[in-house]
Enzyme design. Structure first.
Site, PDB file in Angstrom:
ATOM      1  N   PHE B 112      50.195 -43.844  22.235  1.00 52.38           N
ATOM      2  CA  PHE B 112      49.126 -42.922  21.882  1.00 52.38           C
ATOM      3  C   PHE B 112      49.661 -41.836  20.937  1.00 52.38           C
ATOM      4  O   PHE B 112      50.672 -41.208  21.220  1.00 52.38           O
ATOM      5  CB  PHE B 112      48.558 -42.280  23.148  1.00 52.38           C
ATOM      6  CG  PHE B 112      47.502 -41.248  22.860  1.00 52.38           C
ATOM      7  CD1 PHE B 112      46.322 -41.610  22.205  1.00 52.38           C
ATOM      8  CD2 PHE B 112      47.690 -39.931  23.223  1.00 52.38           C
ATOM      9  CE1 PHE B 112      45.355 -40.656  21.930  1.00 52.38           C
ATOM     10  CE2 PHE B 112      46.721 -38.967  22.948  1.00 52.38           C
ATOM     11  CZ  PHE B 112      45.551 -39.336  22.299  1.00 52.38           C
ATOM     12  N   GLN B 113      49.000 -41.640  19.835  1.00 52.58           N
ATOM     13  CA  GLN B 113      49.367 -40.633  18.817  1.00 52.58           C
ATOM     14  C   GLN B 113      50.781 -40.812  18.282  1.00 52.58           C
ATOM     15  O   GLN B 113      51.488 -39.851  18.014  1.00 52.58           O
ATOM     16  CB  GLN B 113      49.162 -39.216  19.356  1.00 52.58           C
ATOM     17  CG  GLN B 113      47.688 -38.962  19.669  1.00 52.58           C
ATOM     18  CD  GLN B 113      47.337 -37.498  19.810  1.00 52.58           C
ATOM     19  OE1 GLN B 113      48.119 -36.713  20.322  1.00 52.58           O
ATOM     20  NE2 GLN B 113      46.142 -37.146  19.361  1.00 52.58           N
ATOM     21  N   LYS B 162      59.036 -36.189  22.781  1.00 54.87           N
ATOM     22  CA  LYS B 162      58.633 -35.284  23.864  1.00 54.87           C
ATOM     23  C   LYS B 162      59.691 -35.180  24.964  1.00 54.87           C
ATOM     24  O   LYS B 162      59.898 -34.105  25.543  1.00 54.87           O
ATOM     25  CB  LYS B 162      57.304 -35.765  24.460  1.00 54.87           C
ATOM     26  CG  LYS B 162      56.714 -34.749  25.413  1.00 54.87           C
ATOM     27  CD  LYS B 162      55.287 -35.075  25.821  1.00 54.87           C
ATOM     28  CE  LYS B 162      54.734 -33.971  26.720  1.00 54.87           C
ATOM     29  NZ  LYS B 162      53.369 -34.292  27.186  1.00 54.87           N
ATOM     30  N   MET B 479      37.927 -28.351 -13.904  1.00 53.49           N
ATOM     31  CA  MET B 479      38.998 -28.984 -14.659  1.00 53.49           C
ATOM     32  C   MET B 479      38.664 -30.455 -14.937  1.00 53.49           C
ATOM     33  O   MET B 479      38.928 -30.977 -16.011  1.00 53.49           O
ATOM     34  CB  MET B 479      40.313 -28.865 -13.870  1.00 53.49           C
ATOM     35  CG  MET B 479      41.534 -29.367 -14.595  1.00 53.49           C
ATOM     36  SD  MET B 479      41.790 -28.535 -16.164  1.00 53.49           S
ATOM     37  CE  MET B 479      42.929 -27.240 -15.703  1.00 53.49           C
TER      38      MET B 479
END
Ligand SMILES: Cc1cc2nc3c(=O)[nH]c(=O)nc-3n(C[C@H](O)[C@H](O)[C@H](O)COP(=O)(O)OP(=O)(O)OC[C@H]3O[C@@H](n4cnc5c(N)ncnc54)[C@H](O)[C@@H]3O)c2cc1C
Ligand SMILES: Cc1ncc(C[n+]2csc(CCOP(=O)(O)OP(=O)(O)O)c2C)c(N)n1
Ligand SMILES: [Mg+2]
Lengths: 163, 578
Positions: B112-113, B162, B479
């Site tokens: 996850f992530q 982590k 621009m």
């Protein structure tokens, strides 16, 4: 021109992808790349074969040197050096062709390192051009597999790539 | 002292002297946020989008010279930071980005992530690290700061899984005072022989020019550069990134060079016989057509990064080293030398330059009923007495800010030059204001760019970082519209925004002051009013002439002596001066 660049690089995970990524991101040509540890386990040595004009080779060496993990590098093409590549060729054989392959291998100082009723494996080292010549000398239809390590090199004499 | 990984990160930042972390929390960095909660030495600025964190840290770094620090979570937090990391990379800005990563045991399992942050950022960082061992954490952070701030500066990512910040695992902590890396030894002083050659060439030059860039600012060498230029009496031009490295109001300054540089700067480059490039990297916006770049010039190039030298333009005398010590080395030789620059040659060179100056390439229609963007910038300059920090976004407004706000001091002009990142201006302004709360900070922007990071208005309120937003609102991606006018026969494909929010109400919704200005005579009073509100962020939505173009312009593929200028009566037809 063809250049062989030898690199001492920190033996960190990801070091190889930094070098490979640099070549693809900047569009440099890469012909072969070999990597292995050295006598110092914290260092890897890479040999990279590339082609380009002098300007491009200059940028390549500068950009490689700029990678934080690269400790040192040399362009072997700048001085006298020895180049070696390892090749193994698996060849389909018949009663009639065995003798010829053996003698051809001998001429190129190759060794036959595996034999089955229908195949030989020939091992050969040398400058890449010699290996090319061997491949050209044998009948292409009989080649089952070719595996080459890509060239590695070392400079002659006192000069060299070490810390 | 025994600390857990999360505490080590925060304590290392403290020991590094970090004032602010710009960040956004998430699962992979929860331990770190808990450690942040338990101290108040390092202040955390909660942005509203991770891109904002990177630009704010970047603005802080550009204004102070100190590295900016960013903290983001794994996965989407990390990918949101990438644009800002690449922005810093292209302009050589020192930053340290700490990204959370999924726990080491699950790396590579599409957890996850999880994203491969080290892989994703590899091409847009100076270096990156994946921390694998909590006992190496402090040293890795030290290395990150060391690499980010030395040599050619740049962003460094430290990816922290982590489990490395697990509060239960404590290890002895000591922040290294110094680190050395056998593979990284940037040059400082220049090669004496090369410097001697360079000085000899400079002293024989007849039509010389100094071309100085962002490296002078990064290398804190404005004083040395100014002394060098004054001693030699040569004309000097700055790149977009170099503005402020040399005082723009000094008479030797010929303005910015390149695509939207002055006529005099580009002509002087083109006709020069000797160029000394100082901390500038021959970007394609500067050189124009390479084959016709400065055909008669011999070039000296000082740069700390050997790879910047002879990359696009071959130079005669390369000098690898930092600007400051190299200029000091040069000055010593110049002082000792019996040779002096030829007075006669320089006089006639300056005469020529003054003729180019007389073309008055920056003139615009001052009698227009519409608000001219150039006028707004000139008024901004006056109201802030030329002392504000000015950040900008990307587009026409960026060029006008660069052209009409003469910067006399380094680190006051803060913009994304190399990557050209729309959305940079507002978060960068917040970073600057936090660094210098007593200084005026203006963000020059336009309707397109401001909407790319507008959410940071909320951050400005929370952390009391009152900035002044000068929105040169032309309803266009100006621009882009200009290029379409010039090269696509005015086929304005998707450069017009039919719906633009009511910026006044939007500013108010975010708790700020909003003002709309649509008449030229209201510009000055509105600016004065806005800057008088010291403690409020004010959004000035200034409706400018939508058809205005940036001049001069070297259209792509053209050479320095082939500029398109505005015609003298101020209308927007072009005139070729070759
Ligand atoms: C819309 C738009 C228009 C633009 N138009 C123009 C234009 O008209 N003119 C223009 O100039 N730019 C223009 N740019 C910016 C351009 O893209 C480049 O970002 C800019 O020209 C680069 O500036 P620089 O050469 O000073 O290099 P920087 O990017 O500032 O690089 C600094 C150089 O200095 C070196 N350096 C760093 N630190 C030191 C040190 N301590 N000592 C020695 N060397 C050091 C670095 O290695 C590097 O080579 C434009 C950008 C945008 C977005
Ligand atoms: C993130 C990003 N997307 C696209 C571009 C390309 N781009 C360069 S300038 C520009 C227009 C900017 O419009 P605006 O912010 O309104 O400024 P103006 O030119 O009108 O002053 C665009 C789209 C960019 N530089 N950055
Ligand atoms: Mg616009």
């Amino acid at each position: 021109m063809r250049h062989i660049i030898s690199i001492l690089i920190e033996n960190e995970s990801g070091a190889l992808s930094r070098v490979a990524g640099l070549f693809s991101a900047r569009g440099y040509n890469i012909e072969s790349l070999t990597v292995a540890a050295t006598e110092d386990p914290s260092l890897s040595r890479m040999t990279l074969v590339t082609r380009g004009s002098d300007d491009i080779i200059e940028q390549i060496t500068k950009q490689l040197n700029k990678l934080i993990d690269v400790v040192k590098l040399i362009d072997l093409a700048d001085s006298d050096h020895i180049e070696r590549e390892l090749m193994m060729v698996k060849i389909r054989t018949t009663e009639q062709t065995r003798e010829e392959i053996r003698s051809l291998a001998a001429i190129f100082r190759g060794k036959i390192i595996d034999v089955t009723p229908t195949t030989y494996v020939v091992e050969m080292t040398g400058p890449s051009s010699k290996l090319d010549a061997f491949i050209a000398a044998i009948d292409g239809d009989t080649i089952i597999e070719v595996v080459r390590s890509g060239p590695t090199g070392i400079s002659r004499g006192e000069k060299g790539l070490h810390l | 002292m025994e600390l857990n990984g999360a505490q080590i990160v925060i304590q290392s930042l403290k020991d590094e002297g970090v004032e602010y972390i710009f960040g956004y929390p998430g699962g992979a960095v929860l331990h770190l946020y808990d450690a942040i909660f338990q101290q108040d030495d390092v202040k955390h600025i909660l942005v509203r989008h991770e891109q904002g964190a990177t630009h704010a840290a970047d603005g802080y770094a550009r204004a102070t010279g100190k590295p900016g620090v960013v903290l983001v979570t794994s996965g989407p937090g990390a990918t949101n930071a990438v644009t800002g990391i690449a922005t810093a990379y292209m302009d050589s800005i020192p930053m340290v980005i700490i990204s959370g990563q999924v726990p080491s045991p699950v790396i590579g399992s599409d957890a996850f992530q999880e994203v491969d942050m080290v892989g994703i950022t590899r091409p847009c960082v100076k270096h990156n690290f994946l921390v694998k061992d909590v006992t190496k954490l402090a040293e890795t952070i030290k290395k990150a700061f060391y690499v980010a701030t030395t040599g050619r500066p740049g962003p460094v990512v430290v990816d922290v899984p982590k489990d490395i910040t697990d509060p239960r695992i404590k290890v002895p902590y000591k922040y290294p005072k110094k680190v050395s890396m056998r593979s990284y030894n940037p040059a400082v002083t220049g090669h004496k022989g090369q410097i001697k050659k360079a000085v000899d060439l400079l002293l024989t030059a007849k039509q010389p020019i100094i071309y100085a860039g962002g490296g002078v600012i990064l290398g804190e060498a404005s004083k040395e550069l100014t002394e060098f230029a004054h001693t030699l009496g040569f004309p000097i031009t700055n790149t977009l990134m170099g503005l402020g490295a040399y005082p723009a109001t000094d008479k030797q300054f010929v303005g910015m060079l390149g695509m939207h540089g002055t006529y005099e700067a580009n002509m002087a480059m083109h006709d020069s016989d000797v160029i000394i490039a100082i901390g500038a990297r021959f970007d394609d916006r500067v050189t124009g057509k390479l084959d016709e770049f400065c055909p008669n010039a011999q070039i000296i190039h000082i740069d700390v990064d050997p790879a910047s030298i002879s990359k696009t333009v071959k130079v005669a005398i390369p000098i690898v080293g930092e600007v400051k010590p190299v200029l000091e080395q040069m000055m010593e030789l110049i002082r000792e030398s019996k040779k002096k620059p030829s007075k006669k040659a320089l006089e006639s060179w300056w005469k020529q330059i003054d003729q180019w100056r007389a073309v008055n390439c920056m003139e615009y229609d001052r009698n227009s009923r519409l608000i001219k963007p150039q006028y707004v910038i000139e008024q901004l300059y006056e109201v802030t007495k030329g002392e504000a920090y000015v950040t900008s976004d990307v587009g026409q407004h960026q060029m006008w800010a660069a052209q009409y706000y003469p910067f006399d001091k380094p680190r006051h002009w803060i913009n994304s030059g190399g990557l050209g990142t729309m959305g940079f201006g507002l978060p960068a302004a917040i970073g600057v204001k936090l660094a210098f709360p007593d200084s005026e900070v203006a963000c020059v922007t336009s309707d397109g760019s401001i909407q790319m990071c507008i959410q940071e208005l909320s951050t400005a309120l929370q952390y009391n970082a009152p900035v002044k937003i000068i929105n040169l609102n032309n309803s266009y991606l100006g621009m882009v519209r200009q290029w379409q006018e010039f090269t696509y026969e005015s086929r304005y494909s998707h450069s017009y925004m039919d719906t633009i929010p009511d910026f006044v109400k939007l500013a108010e919704a975010y708790g700020h002051v909003g003002m709309r200005i649509d008449k030229p005579e209201d510009v000055r009073p509105a600016l004065e009013e806005a800057f008088a509100m010291k403690d409020r962020t004010v959004f000035l939505d200034i409706l400018t002439d939508r058809t205005e173009n940036v001049y001069p312009m070297i259209e792509s593929g053209k050479a320095h002596n082939d500029m398109t200028l505005r015609v003298a009566d101020g209308t927007s037809t072009d005139r070729e001066l070759a």
